[in-house]
Write a protein that holds these residues in place. Structure first.
Motif, mmCIF file in Angstrom:
data_model
loop_
_atom_site.group_PDB
_atom_site.id
_atom_site.type_symbol
_atom_site.label_atom_id
_atom_site.label_comp_id
_atom_site.label_asym_id
_atom_site.label_seq_id
_atom_site.Cartn_x
_atom_site.Cartn_y
_atom_site.Cartn_z
ATOM 1 N N ARG A 11 11.007 11.757 18.922
ATOM 2 C CA ARG A 11 10.355 10.677 18.041
ATOM 3 C C ARG A 11 10.775 9.409 17.977
ATOM 4 O O ARG A 11 9.934 8.253 18.242
ATOM 5 C CB ARG A 11 9.098 11.620 16.389
ATOM 6 C CG ARG A 11 8.349 12.369 17.700
ATOM 7 C CD ARG A 11 8.184 12.965 15.976
ATOM 8 N NE ARG A 11 8.654 12.772 14.458
ATOM 9 C CZ ARG A 11 9.293 14.423 14.218
ATOM 10 N NH1 ARG A 11 9.564 15.028 14.659
ATOM 11 N NH2 ARG A 11 10.499 14.834 12.693
ATOM 12 N N ARG A 12 12.106 9.474 17.688
ATOM 13 C CA ARG A 12 12.663 8.259 17.345
ATOM 14 C C ARG A 12 12.908 7.317 18.527
ATOM 15 O O ARG A 12 12.647 6.179 18.498
ATOM 16 C CB ARG A 12 14.364 8.202 17.006
ATOM 17 C CG ARG A 12 14.421 8.991 14.922
ATOM 18 C CD ARG A 12 15.388 8.618 14.453
ATOM 19 N NE ARG A 12 15.666 9.609 13.071
ATOM 20 C CZ ARG A 12 16.286 9.806 12.575
ATOM 21 N NH1 ARG A 12 17.425 10.506 13.574
ATOM 22 N NH2 ARG A 12 16.208 10.200 11.425
ATOM 23 N N ALA A 87 -0.654 8.456 17.723
ATOM 24 C CA ALA A 87 -1.241 8.681 17.400
ATOM 25 C C ALA A 87 0.212 9.749 16.493
ATOM 26 O O ALA A 87 -0.839 9.907 15.085
ATOM 27 C CB ALA A 87 -2.886 9.829 17.633
ATOM 28 N N VAL A 88 0.227 11.041 17.056
ATOM 29 C CA VAL A 88 1.428 12.013 16.116
ATOM 30 C C VAL A 88 2.749 11.016 15.706
ATOM 31 O O VAL A 88 2.500 11.497 14.769
ATOM 32 C CB VAL A 88 1.373 12.919 17.465
ATOM 33 C CG1 VAL A 88 2.705 13.917 16.984
ATOM 34 C CG2 VAL A 88 0.854 13.595 17.794
ATOM 35 N N LEU A 89 3.021 9.985 16.202
ATOM 36 C CA LEU A 89 4.188 9.925 15.709
ATOM 37 C C LEU A 89 3.557 8.330 14.381
ATOM 38 O O LEU A 89 4.267 8.206 13.387
ATOM 39 C CB LEU A 89 4.127 8.469 17.076
ATOM 40 C CG LEU A 89 5.456 9.238 17.892
ATOM 41 C CD1 LEU A 89 5.331 7.918 19.379
ATOM 42 C CD2 LEU A 89 6.629 9.071 18.141
ATOM 43 N N GLN A 90 2.813 7.931 15.036
ATOM 44 C CA GLN A 90 2.138 7.469 13.324
ATOM 45 C C GLN A 90 1.925 8.617 11.902
ATOM 46 O O GLN A 90 2.023 8.330 11.246
ATOM 47 C CB GLN A 90 0.292 6.919 13.459
ATOM 48 C CG GLN A 90 0.376 5.932 12.521
ATOM 49 C CD GLN A 90 1.188 4.735 12.006
ATOM 50 O OE1 GLN A 90 1.732 4.063 12.441
ATOM 51 N NE2 GLN A 90 1.234 4.438 10.692
ATOM 52 N N ILE A 91 1.030 9.669 12.453
ATOM 53 C CA ILE A 91 1.167 10.595 11.359
ATOM 54 C C ILE A 91 2.567 11.514 10.949
ATOM 55 O O ILE A 91 2.631 11.567 10.075
ATOM 56 C CB ILE A 91 0.469 11.608 11.653
ATOM 57 C CG1 ILE A 91 -0.979 11.122 11.845
ATOM 58 C CG2 ILE A 91 0.443 13.043 10.844
ATOM 59 C CD1 ILE A 91 -1.751 12.195 13.000
ATOM 60 N N ALA A 92 3.515 11.744 11.288
ATOM 61 C CA ALA A 92 4.806 11.695 11.747
ATOM 62 C C ALA A 92 5.368 10.971 10.786
ATOM 63 O O ALA A 92 6.422 11.737 9.727
ATOM 64 C CB ALA A 92 5.794 12.105 12.847
ATOM 65 N N SER A 93 5.603 9.435 11.235
ATOM 66 C CA SER A 93 6.201 7.873 10.246
ATOM 67 C C SER A 93 5.022 8.266 8.650
ATOM 68 O O SER A 93 6.212 8.048 7.966
ATOM 69 C CB SER A 93 5.487 7.526 11.394
ATOM 70 O OG SER A 93 5.766 5.841 10.744
ATOM 71 N N ASP A 94 3.843 8.006 8.673
ATOM 72 C CA ASP A 94 3.591 8.190 7.549
ATOM 73 C C ASP A 94 4.366 9.689 6.581
ATOM 74 O O ASP A 94 3.944 9.548 5.939
ATOM 75 C CB ASP A 94 2.105 8.184 7.513
ATOM 76 C CG ASP A 94 1.339 6.828 8.580
ATOM 77 O OD1 ASP A 94 2.305 6.180 8.171
ATOM 78 O OD2 ASP A 94 0.730 7.086 8.389
ATOM 79 N N ARG A 95 4.097 10.473 7.456
ATOM 80 C CA ARG A 95 3.725 11.619 6.460
ATOM 81 C C ARG A 95 5.915 11.577 6.138
ATOM 82 O O ARG A 95 5.965 12.432 5.272
ATOM 83 C CB ARG A 95 4.418 13.568 7.145
ATOM 84 C CG ARG A 95 4.571 13.884 6.659
ATOM 85 C CD ARG A 95 3.742 15.370 6.155
ATOM 86 N NE ARG A 95 4.043 16.802 5.753
ATOM 87 C CZ ARG A 95 3.115 16.819 4.889
ATOM 88 N NH1 ARG A 95 1.886 16.837 4.525
ATOM 89 N NH2 ARG A 95 3.874 18.350 4.227
#
Length: 97
Positions: A11-12, A87-95
Motif C-alpha cells: 500500500r505504501r 478506493a481501497v488505499l483511501q479507505i486504508a489511509s483514513d482508517r
C-alpha cells in the motif's frame, strides 16, 4: 486485489507511486523512498533490503494484480491507475491515520 493490498508495504509503495510526478520510477529510487518509510532496519541496510524485496516480492505481486507495470530488465516501475485500488488505499489511509 484485496490480498495484494492487504500488505502495508505494498500500500505504501502504491501511495508513493500515485503521488510521484514521474511517469516511470527506477527501482533504486523507489527503494530509497521505501527505506525512508521503514523503521525496522538499520540505516545502511534499508535501501539494499528494500530493493531486494521490491524486485523479488512486492513488484511482481503488484504487476500480477495489474496495479503497476514492472520491467525487471530496465528496473523501472510505472503506476497503473485503478479506481478500485485507489478506493481501497483511501479507505486504508483514513482508517489507519
Amino acid at each position: 486485489m484485496l490480498a495484494v493490498l492487504a500488505d502495508q508495504q505494498r500500500r505504501r509503495i502504491l501511495q508513493h507511486l500515485e503521488t510521484s510526478f514521474d511517469d516511470r520510477v527506477s527501482v533504486s529510487r523507489l527503494a530509497r523512498a521505501v527505506a525512508e518509510m521503514s523503521t525496522t532496519t538499520k540505516t545502511g541496510d534499508k535501501v539494499e533490503r528494500a530493493a531486494i524485496r521490491l524486485r523479488h516480492v512486492h513488484l511482481p505481486k503488484l504487476a500480477e494484480a495489474g496495479l503497476v507495470d514492472y520491467d525487471p530488465n530496465s528496473r523501472s516501475v510505472r503506476y497503473r491507475q485503478c479506481a478500485d485500488a485507489e478506493a481501497v488505499l483511501q479507505i486504508a489511509s483514513d482508517r489507519f491515520k
